[in-house]
Design an enzyme around this catalytic site. Structure first.
Site, mmCIF file in Angstrom:
data_model
loop_
_atom_site.group_PDB
_atom_site.id
_atom_site.type_symbol
_atom_site.label_atom_id
_atom_site.label_comp_id
_atom_site.label_asym_id
_atom_site.label_seq_id
_atom_site.Cartn_x
_atom_site.Cartn_y
_atom_site.Cartn_z
ATOM 1 N N LYS A 57 0.844 -1.215 0.000
ATOM 2 C CA LYS A 57 0.000 0.000 0.000
ATOM 3 C C LYS A 57 0.876 1.260 0.000
ATOM 4 O O LYS A 57 0.687 2.151 -0.818
ATOM 5 C CB LYS A 57 -0.936 0.017 1.231
ATOM 6 N N ARG A 109 -9.820 0.879 8.583
ATOM 7 C CA ARG A 109 -9.376 -0.473 8.919
ATOM 8 C C ARG A 109 -10.445 -1.250 9.656
ATOM 9 O O ARG A 109 -10.233 -2.414 9.986
ATOM 10 C CB ARG A 109 -8.163 -0.374 9.837
ATOM 11 N N ARG A 114 11.945 -5.322 4.878
ATOM 12 C CA ARG A 114 11.568 -3.910 4.654
ATOM 13 C C ARG A 114 12.476 -2.961 5.443
ATOM 14 O O ARG A 114 12.849 -3.231 6.586
ATOM 15 C CB ARG A 114 10.118 -3.673 5.080
ATOM 16 N N ARG A 156 11.220 -1.212 10.936
ATOM 17 C CA ARG A 156 10.115 -0.828 11.815
ATOM 18 C C ARG A 156 10.038 -1.755 13.022
ATOM 19 O O ARG A 156 10.228 -2.960 12.902
ATOM 20 C CB ARG A 156 8.787 -0.896 11.033
ATOM 21 N N ARG A 215 -0.687 -9.055 13.161
ATOM 22 C CA ARG A 215 -1.303 -8.022 12.317
ATOM 23 C C ARG A 215 -2.120 -8.660 11.187
ATOM 24 O O ARG A 215 -3.179 -8.135 10.814
ATOM 25 C CB ARG A 215 -0.223 -7.093 11.742
HETATM 26 P P1 AP5 Z 1 4.789 -1.606 1.882
HETATM 27 O O1 AP5 Z 1 4.460 -0.792 0.685
HETATM 28 O O2 AP5 Z 1 5.527 -0.947 2.973
HETATM 29 O O3 AP5 Z 1 3.473 -2.354 2.422
HETATM 30 P P2 AP5 Z 1 2.195 -1.829 3.178
HETATM 31 O O4 AP5 Z 1 1.008 -2.440 2.536
HETATM 32 O O5 AP5 Z 1 2.214 -0.328 3.280
HETATM 33 O O6 AP5 Z 1 2.429 -2.530 4.571
HETATM 34 P P3 AP5 Z 1 2.365 -1.954 6.058
HETATM 35 O O7 AP5 Z 1 3.070 -2.920 6.953
HETATM 36 O O8 AP5 Z 1 2.788 -0.512 6.099
HETATM 37 O O9 AP5 Z 1 0.892 -2.051 6.316
HETATM 38 P P4 AP5 Z 1 0.219 -2.047 7.658
HETATM 39 O O10 AP5 Z 1 -1.150 -1.873 7.176
HETATM 40 O O11 AP5 Z 1 0.468 -3.219 8.522
HETATM 41 O O12 AP5 Z 1 0.965 -0.867 8.469
HETATM 42 P P5 AP5 Z 1 0.582 0.656 8.739
HETATM 43 O O13 AP5 Z 1 1.810 1.440 8.745
HETATM 44 O O14 AP5 Z 1 -0.547 1.067 7.884
HETATM 45 O O15 AP5 Z 1 5.595 -2.892 1.371
HETATM 46 C C1 AP5 Z 1 6.066 -3.868 2.280
HETATM 47 C C2 AP5 Z 1 7.445 -4.383 1.831
HETATM 48 O O16 AP5 Z 1 7.286 -5.133 0.624
HETATM 49 C C3 AP5 Z 1 8.446 -3.268 1.509
HETATM 50 O O17 AP5 Z 1 9.707 -3.714 1.894
HETATM 51 C C4 AP5 Z 1 8.335 -3.103 -0.015
HETATM 52 O O18 AP5 Z 1 9.539 -2.648 -0.590
HETATM 53 C C5 AP5 Z 1 8.020 -4.541 -0.461
HETATM 54 N N1 AP5 Z 1 7.124 -4.606 -1.623
HETATM 55 C C6 AP5 Z 1 6.052 -3.801 -1.895
HETATM 56 N N2 AP5 Z 1 5.451 -4.178 -3.049
HETATM 57 C C7 AP5 Z 1 6.152 -5.264 -3.499
HETATM 58 C C8 AP5 Z 1 6.014 -6.106 -4.658
HETATM 59 N N3 AP5 Z 1 5.033 -5.917 -5.568
HETATM 60 N N4 AP5 Z 1 6.907 -7.123 -4.794
HETATM 61 C C9 AP5 Z 1 7.910 -7.315 -3.887
HETATM 62 N N5 AP5 Z 1 8.085 -6.541 -2.784
HETATM 63 C C10 AP5 Z 1 7.215 -5.530 -2.591
HETATM 64 O O19 AP5 Z 1 0.052 0.543 10.236
HETATM 65 C C11 AP5 Z 1 0.913 0.207 11.304
HETATM 66 C C12 AP5 Z 1 0.124 0.073 12.576
HETATM 67 O O20 AP5 Z 1 -0.493 1.341 12.900
HETATM 68 C C13 AP5 Z 1 -1.045 -0.919 12.524
HETATM 69 O O21 AP5 Z 1 -0.636 -2.241 12.804
HETATM 70 C C14 AP5 Z 1 -1.958 -0.339 13.592
HETATM 71 O O22 AP5 Z 1 -1.500 -0.701 14.873
HETATM 72 C C15 AP5 Z 1 -1.786 1.149 13.430
HETATM 73 N N6 AP5 Z 1 -2.778 1.735 12.507
HETATM 74 C C16 AP5 Z 1 -2.550 2.312 11.288
HETATM 75 N N7 AP5 Z 1 -3.691 2.720 10.720
HETATM 76 C C17 AP5 Z 1 -4.687 2.409 11.598
HETATM 77 C C18 AP5 Z 1 -6.101 2.555 11.577
HETATM 78 N N8 AP5 Z 1 -6.746 3.099 10.517
HETATM 79 N N9 AP5 Z 1 -6.814 2.110 12.658
HETATM 80 C C19 AP5 Z 1 -6.181 1.566 13.727
HETATM 81 N N10 AP5 Z 1 -4.862 1.371 13.800
HETATM 82 C C20 AP5 Z 1 -4.111 1.785 12.749
HETATM 83 MG MG MG Z 2 2.408 1.043 4.867
#
Ligand code: AP5
Ligand code: MG
Ligand code: ZN
Length: 217
Positions: free
Chosen positions: A13, A88, A127, A160, A171
């Site tokens: 994402k 979410r 990552r 991270r 997660r």
């Molecule tokens: P990346 O693009 O970083 O993936 P992502 O989908 O953004 O994954 P996240 O871990 O950031 O998602 P998340 O939803 O768990 O975390 P968030 O920060 O939102 O890609 C991942 C890796 O793969 C990278 O190394 C990239 O280079 C590689 N990659 C990407 N595409 C690829 C491809 N096509 N092929 C190969 N490799 C690839 O949230 C973190 C925490 O915050 C949550 O757990 C929660 O506690 C809290 N939080 C955030 N938002 C909310 C909400 N709305 N409500 C409640 N809690 C929340």
């Molecule tokens: Mg992300």
């Protein structure tokens, strides 16, 4: 355009959001990035959010919804936005709908990046992220030009705190229980489009780009 990105942790994402935001000139809003910035700055919000994030749990809806309300009322969101990691829960989705109704606007699309569980762990453990600008890299799949440094702003890349194997599994479980119901929620509203997130990063973007071009107003 008003876009939300859905998909499990590690779906890509954040990676795709950077490209979409540059191509379509809309702000990329990641609740995860907002929480991480507050954690680094040790604000009251950051201290509270950290308790949940470190365990792989969701931050409570009330806190998260207030952040988004505040952010979407900013001037730069007037002509569109890209939400990454929000909503979410169905409750957060309802809160977004209420907010947009109040503004007299509506969502254009909910884009789902589909990636099965077996792909996720290797993506997460490799990552590396930039805490300054939110860019994310992968030691093998998407390495930075200079090892350990962000291509965009030159800052140091870090791993991270929630990218450990145990937390990632937690997660994914929480995604399946609490976030996946949003897929049906948006499908019922005819807003859902899905792309295959197991392709290479550029191919995923091409799929997304052609969908967005086809609905662009
Ligand atoms: P990346 O693009 O970083 O993936 P992502 O989908 O953004 O994954 P996240 O871990 O950031 O998602 P998340 O939803 O768990 O975390 P968030 O920060 O939102 O890609 C991942 C890796 O793969 C990278 O190394 C990239 O280079 C590689 N990659 C990407 N595409 C690829 C491809 N096509 N092929 C190969 N490799 C690839 O949230 C973190 C925490 O915050 C949550 O757990 C929660 O506690 C809290 N939080 C955030 N938002 C909310 C909400 N709305 N409500 C409640 N809690 C929340
Ligand atoms: Mg992300
Ligand atoms: Zn950076």
């Amino acid at each position: 355009m008003r876009i939300i990105l859905l998909g499990p942790p590690g779906a890509g994402k954040g990676t795709q959001a950077k490209s979409i935001s540059n191509k379509f000139f809309i702000p990329h809003i990641s609740t995860g990035d907002i929480f991480r910035k507050n954690i680094t700055e040790k604000t009251p919000l950051g201290i509270e959010a950290k308790k949940h994030i470190d365990k792989g749990h969701l931050v409570p809806d009330k806190l998260t919804i207030d952040i988004i309300k505040d952010r979407l009322n900013n001037e730069d969101c007037k002509n569109g936005f890209l939400l990454d990691g929000y909503p979410r829960t169905v409750n957060q989705g309802e809160a977004l709908k209420t907010l947009l109704d109040e503004q007299g606007s509506s969502l254009d699309i909910a884009l789902l990046i589909k990636v099965p569980r077996e792909f996720i762990l290797s993506r997460m453990t490799g990552r590396r992220v930039c805490l300054t600008c939110g860019a994310s890299y992968h030691v093998t799949f998407n390495p930075p030009k200079a090892a350990g440094k962000c291509n965009v702003c030159g800052c140091d890349l870090v791993q991270r705190a929630d990218d450990t194997e145990d937390t990632v599994n937690e997660r994914i479980d929480i995604y399946e229980a609490q976030t996946q119901p949003l897929i049906k929620y948006y499908d019922d509203k005819n807003l859902l489009s899905a792309v295959d997130g197991t392709q290479a990063i550029d191919s995923v973007f091409e799929s997304i780009y052609s969908i967005l071009e086809s609905i662009k107003k």
